[in-house]
Design an enzyme around this catalytic site. Structure first.
Site, PDB file in Angstrom:
ATOM      1  N   HIS A  74       2.938   3.610  -8.602  1.00 23.51           N
ATOM      2  CA  HIS A  74       2.659   2.273  -9.095  1.00 23.51           C
ATOM      3  C   HIS A  74       4.075   2.029  -9.619  1.00 23.51           C
ATOM      4  CE1 HIS A  74      -1.467   2.520  -7.770  1.00 23.51           C
ATOM      5  NE2 HIS A  74      -1.607   2.997  -9.174  1.00 23.51           N
TER       6      HIS A  74
ATOM      7  N   ASN B  46       1.231   3.537  -2.637  1.00 25.26           N
ATOM      8  CA  ASN B  46       1.820   4.118  -3.926  1.00 25.26           C
ATOM      9  C   ASN B  46       1.151   5.485  -4.382  1.00 25.26           C
ATOM     10  OD1 ASN B  46       3.505   1.539  -4.642  1.00 25.26           O
ATOM     11  ND2 ASN B  46       1.287   0.725  -4.203  1.00 25.26           N
TER      12      ASN B  46
ATOM     13  N   LEU C 119      13.558 -19.135  -4.197  1.00 20.34           N
ATOM     14  CA  LEU C 119      12.367 -18.406  -3.907  1.00 20.34           C
ATOM     15  C   LEU C 119      11.139 -18.386  -4.736  1.00 20.34           C
ATOM     16  CD1 LEU C 119      11.075 -16.016  -2.001  1.00 20.34           C
ATOM     17  CD2 LEU C 119      12.152 -14.476  -3.859  1.00 20.34           C
TER      18      LEU C 119
ATOM     19  N   ASP D 104       0.846  -1.360  -0.038  1.00 12.51           N
ATOM     20  CA  ASP D 104       0.085   0.057  -0.240  1.00 12.51           C
ATOM     21  C   ASP D 104       0.868   1.491  -0.180  1.00 12.51           C
ATOM     22  OD1 ASP D 104      -2.780   0.048   0.088  1.00 12.51           O
ATOM     23  OD2 ASP D 104      -2.983  -0.805   2.047  1.00 12.51           O
TER      24      ASP D 104
ATOM     25  N   TRP E 247     -10.668  -3.300 -10.071  1.00 11.52           N
ATOM     26  CA  TRP E 247     -11.164  -3.105 -11.314  1.00 11.52           C
ATOM     27  C   TRP E 247     -11.908  -1.754 -11.318  1.00 11.52           C
ATOM     28  CZ3 TRP E 247      -8.905  -5.513 -15.034  1.00 11.52           C
ATOM     29  CH2 TRP E 247      -8.431  -6.772 -14.838  1.00 11.52           C
TER      30      TRP E 247
ATOM     31  N   THR F 139      -9.623  -7.834  -6.811  1.00  9.70           N
ATOM     32  CA  THR F 139     -10.805  -7.956  -7.500  1.00  9.70           C
ATOM     33  C   THR F 139     -11.455  -6.709  -7.670  1.00  9.70           C
ATOM     34  OG1 THR F 139     -11.561  -9.294  -5.635  1.00  9.70           O
ATOM     35  CG2 THR F 139     -11.028 -10.513  -7.389  1.00  9.70           C
TER      36      THR F 139
HETATM   37  C1  LIG Z   1      -0.803  -5.325 -11.573  1.00  5.62           C
HETATM   38  C2  LIG Z   1       0.459  -4.984 -11.030  1.00  5.62           C
HETATM   39  C3  LIG Z   1       0.728  -4.067 -10.189  1.00  5.62           C
HETATM   40  C4  LIG Z   1       1.882  -3.719  -9.487  1.00  5.62           C
HETATM   41  N1  LIG Z   1       2.417  -2.602  -8.598  1.00  5.62           N
HETATM   42  C5  LIG Z   1       3.647  -2.189  -8.328  1.00  5.62           C
HETATM   43  C6  LIG Z   1       3.724  -2.795  -6.929  1.00  5.62           C
HETATM   44  C7  LIG Z   1       2.782  -1.978  -5.944  1.00  5.62           C
HETATM   45  C8  LIG Z   1       1.222  -2.342  -6.118  1.00  5.62           C
HETATM   46  C9  LIG Z   1       0.359  -1.849  -7.106  1.00  5.62           C
HETATM   47  C10 LIG Z   1       1.119  -1.501  -8.212  1.00  5.62           C
HETATM   48  N2  LIG Z   1       2.939  -4.637  -9.762  1.00  5.62           N
HETATM   49  N3  LIG Z   1       4.147  -4.699  -9.585  1.00  5.62           N
HETATM   50  C11 LIG Z   1       4.827  -6.014  -9.835  1.00  5.62           C
HETATM   51  C12 LIG Z   1       3.870  -6.625 -10.551  1.00  5.62           C
HETATM   52  C13 LIG Z   1       3.941  -7.844 -11.312  1.00  5.62           C
HETATM   53  C14 LIG Z   1       2.663  -8.702 -11.389  1.00  5.62           C
HETATM   54  C15 LIG Z   1       3.032  -9.816 -12.070  1.00  5.62           C
HETATM   55  C16 LIG Z   1       4.289 -10.253 -12.375  1.00  5.62           C
HETATM   56  F1  LIG Z   1       4.346 -11.544 -13.090  1.00  5.62           F
HETATM   57  C17 LIG Z   1       5.362  -9.521 -12.522  1.00  5.62           C
HETATM   58  C18 LIG Z   1       5.208  -8.340 -11.824  1.00  5.62           C
HETATM   59  C19 LIG Z   1       2.564  -5.820 -10.577  1.00  5.62           C
HETATM   60  N4  LIG Z   1       1.278  -5.910 -11.179  1.00  5.62           N
END
Ligand SMILES: Cc1cc(N2CCCCCC2)n2ncc(-c3ccc(F)cc3)c2n1
Length: 258
Positions: A55, A40, A149, A38, A87, A84
């Site tokens: 983000h 961002n 990991l 949380d 969206w 979910t």
């Molecule tokens: C939707 C979303 C949002 C997202 N945020 C960055 C981290 C803060 C939270 C919200 C925004 N991040 N950060 C990495 C991924 C990701 C997801 C799947 C994957 F296989 C590789 C990377 C990601 N995906």
């Protein structure tokens, strides 16, 4: 905070990060750490930047924390990347978020292979855009034999829908005669969740000062230690993760017992 080292009390604040890591690794490291990432949007607002900048910075923090979790010997790192409920956000923000997995994997996959990291996900990928699904499936396929990991992304994930889906599957199996009512117990429920093959989280971290679960792994977190921090996710550092692990190691987990 003080820790015992070679029979002596040591103030860990006087130690380097490397020394604290070595000290922490001499005690049980949480096998599964789950993070609700949380803060961002707030991070960006504080800098008069658009939300998507927060983000994007948050994505870099996922990379940094993954490296450190791997070095610490954490076995599973689950990160709540998209719920979910997300969206409901403006379409441009969702479009940006759905490109982050593509960017992350495109740039970090080679290093994850070097580090023996396996990419997994929980959630319903069917609603994710095709480019997001493609990047995910390719990364999961390429890393599926890695034994280090497990980097587990919760994407389009909601705990209540996960539990309803598990209950429907069990009910269908009872109707089909593959399960009896006597078979339905906590272990059976656990085995029908998306996390059936993973250990339950030992430590849950939530950043930015929010103190709630937000429909995240509600069944799995029954005996998990919680650690909340005001730090905004883009500012979350190796030091913050280590502090959470050190705090975890001080706790005496009783699983409801004395
Ligand atoms: C939707 C979303 C949002 C997202 N945020 C960055 C981290 C803060 C939270 C919200 C925004 N991040 N950060 C990495 C991924 C990701 C997801 C799947 C994957 F296989 C590789 C990377 C990601 N995906």
């Amino acid at each position: 905070m003080f820790k015992k080292l070679l029979g002596k009390q040591v103030n860990i604040n006087t130690l380097s990060l490397e020394e604290r890591v070595a000290l922490s690794k001499s005690e049980p490291i949480p096998a599964h750490v789950a993070i609700i990432m949380d803060g961002n949007g707030r991070w960006a607002k504080k800098r008069a930047m658009p939300r998507v900048a927060g983000h994007h910075e948050g994505m870099k923090t996922v990379r940094k924390v993954t490296r450190f979790a791997s070095d610490l010997g954490i076995q599973v790192l689950t990160v709540y990347a998209f719920s979910t409920e997300n969206w409901k956000r403006p379409k441009p923000e969702i479009d940006f978020l759905m490109r982050l997995p593509v960017e992350f994997l495109g740039s970090f996959l080679p290093e994850m292979m070097e580090r023996n990291v396996r990419v997994e996900m929980i959630g319903d990928p069917s609603l994710l855009p095709a480019h997001t699904q493609k990047a995910l499936y390719e990364a999961m396929e390429e890393t599926k034999h890695n034994t280090g990991l497990i980097l587990n992304f919760a994407l389009n994930y909601g705990s209540r829908s996960e539990m309803v889906s598990a209950m429907k599957t069990m009910l269908q199996k009872v109707q089909d005669g593959h399960l009896t009512m006597q078979d339905i117990n906590e272990e059976c429920m656990t085995s029908h969740l998306m996390t059936a093959h993973l250990p339950e989280p030992d430590l849950l971290i939530r950043t930015s000062g929010e103190v709630r679960l937000s429909n995240f792994m509600l069944w799995q977190l029954a005996y998990t230690e919680f650690w909340f921090t005001d730090t905004l996710w883009p500012d979350f550092s190796e030091e913050n993760l280590l502090e959470a692990v050190e705090n975890y190691q001080k706790r005496n987990r009783r699983y409801g017992g004395l």
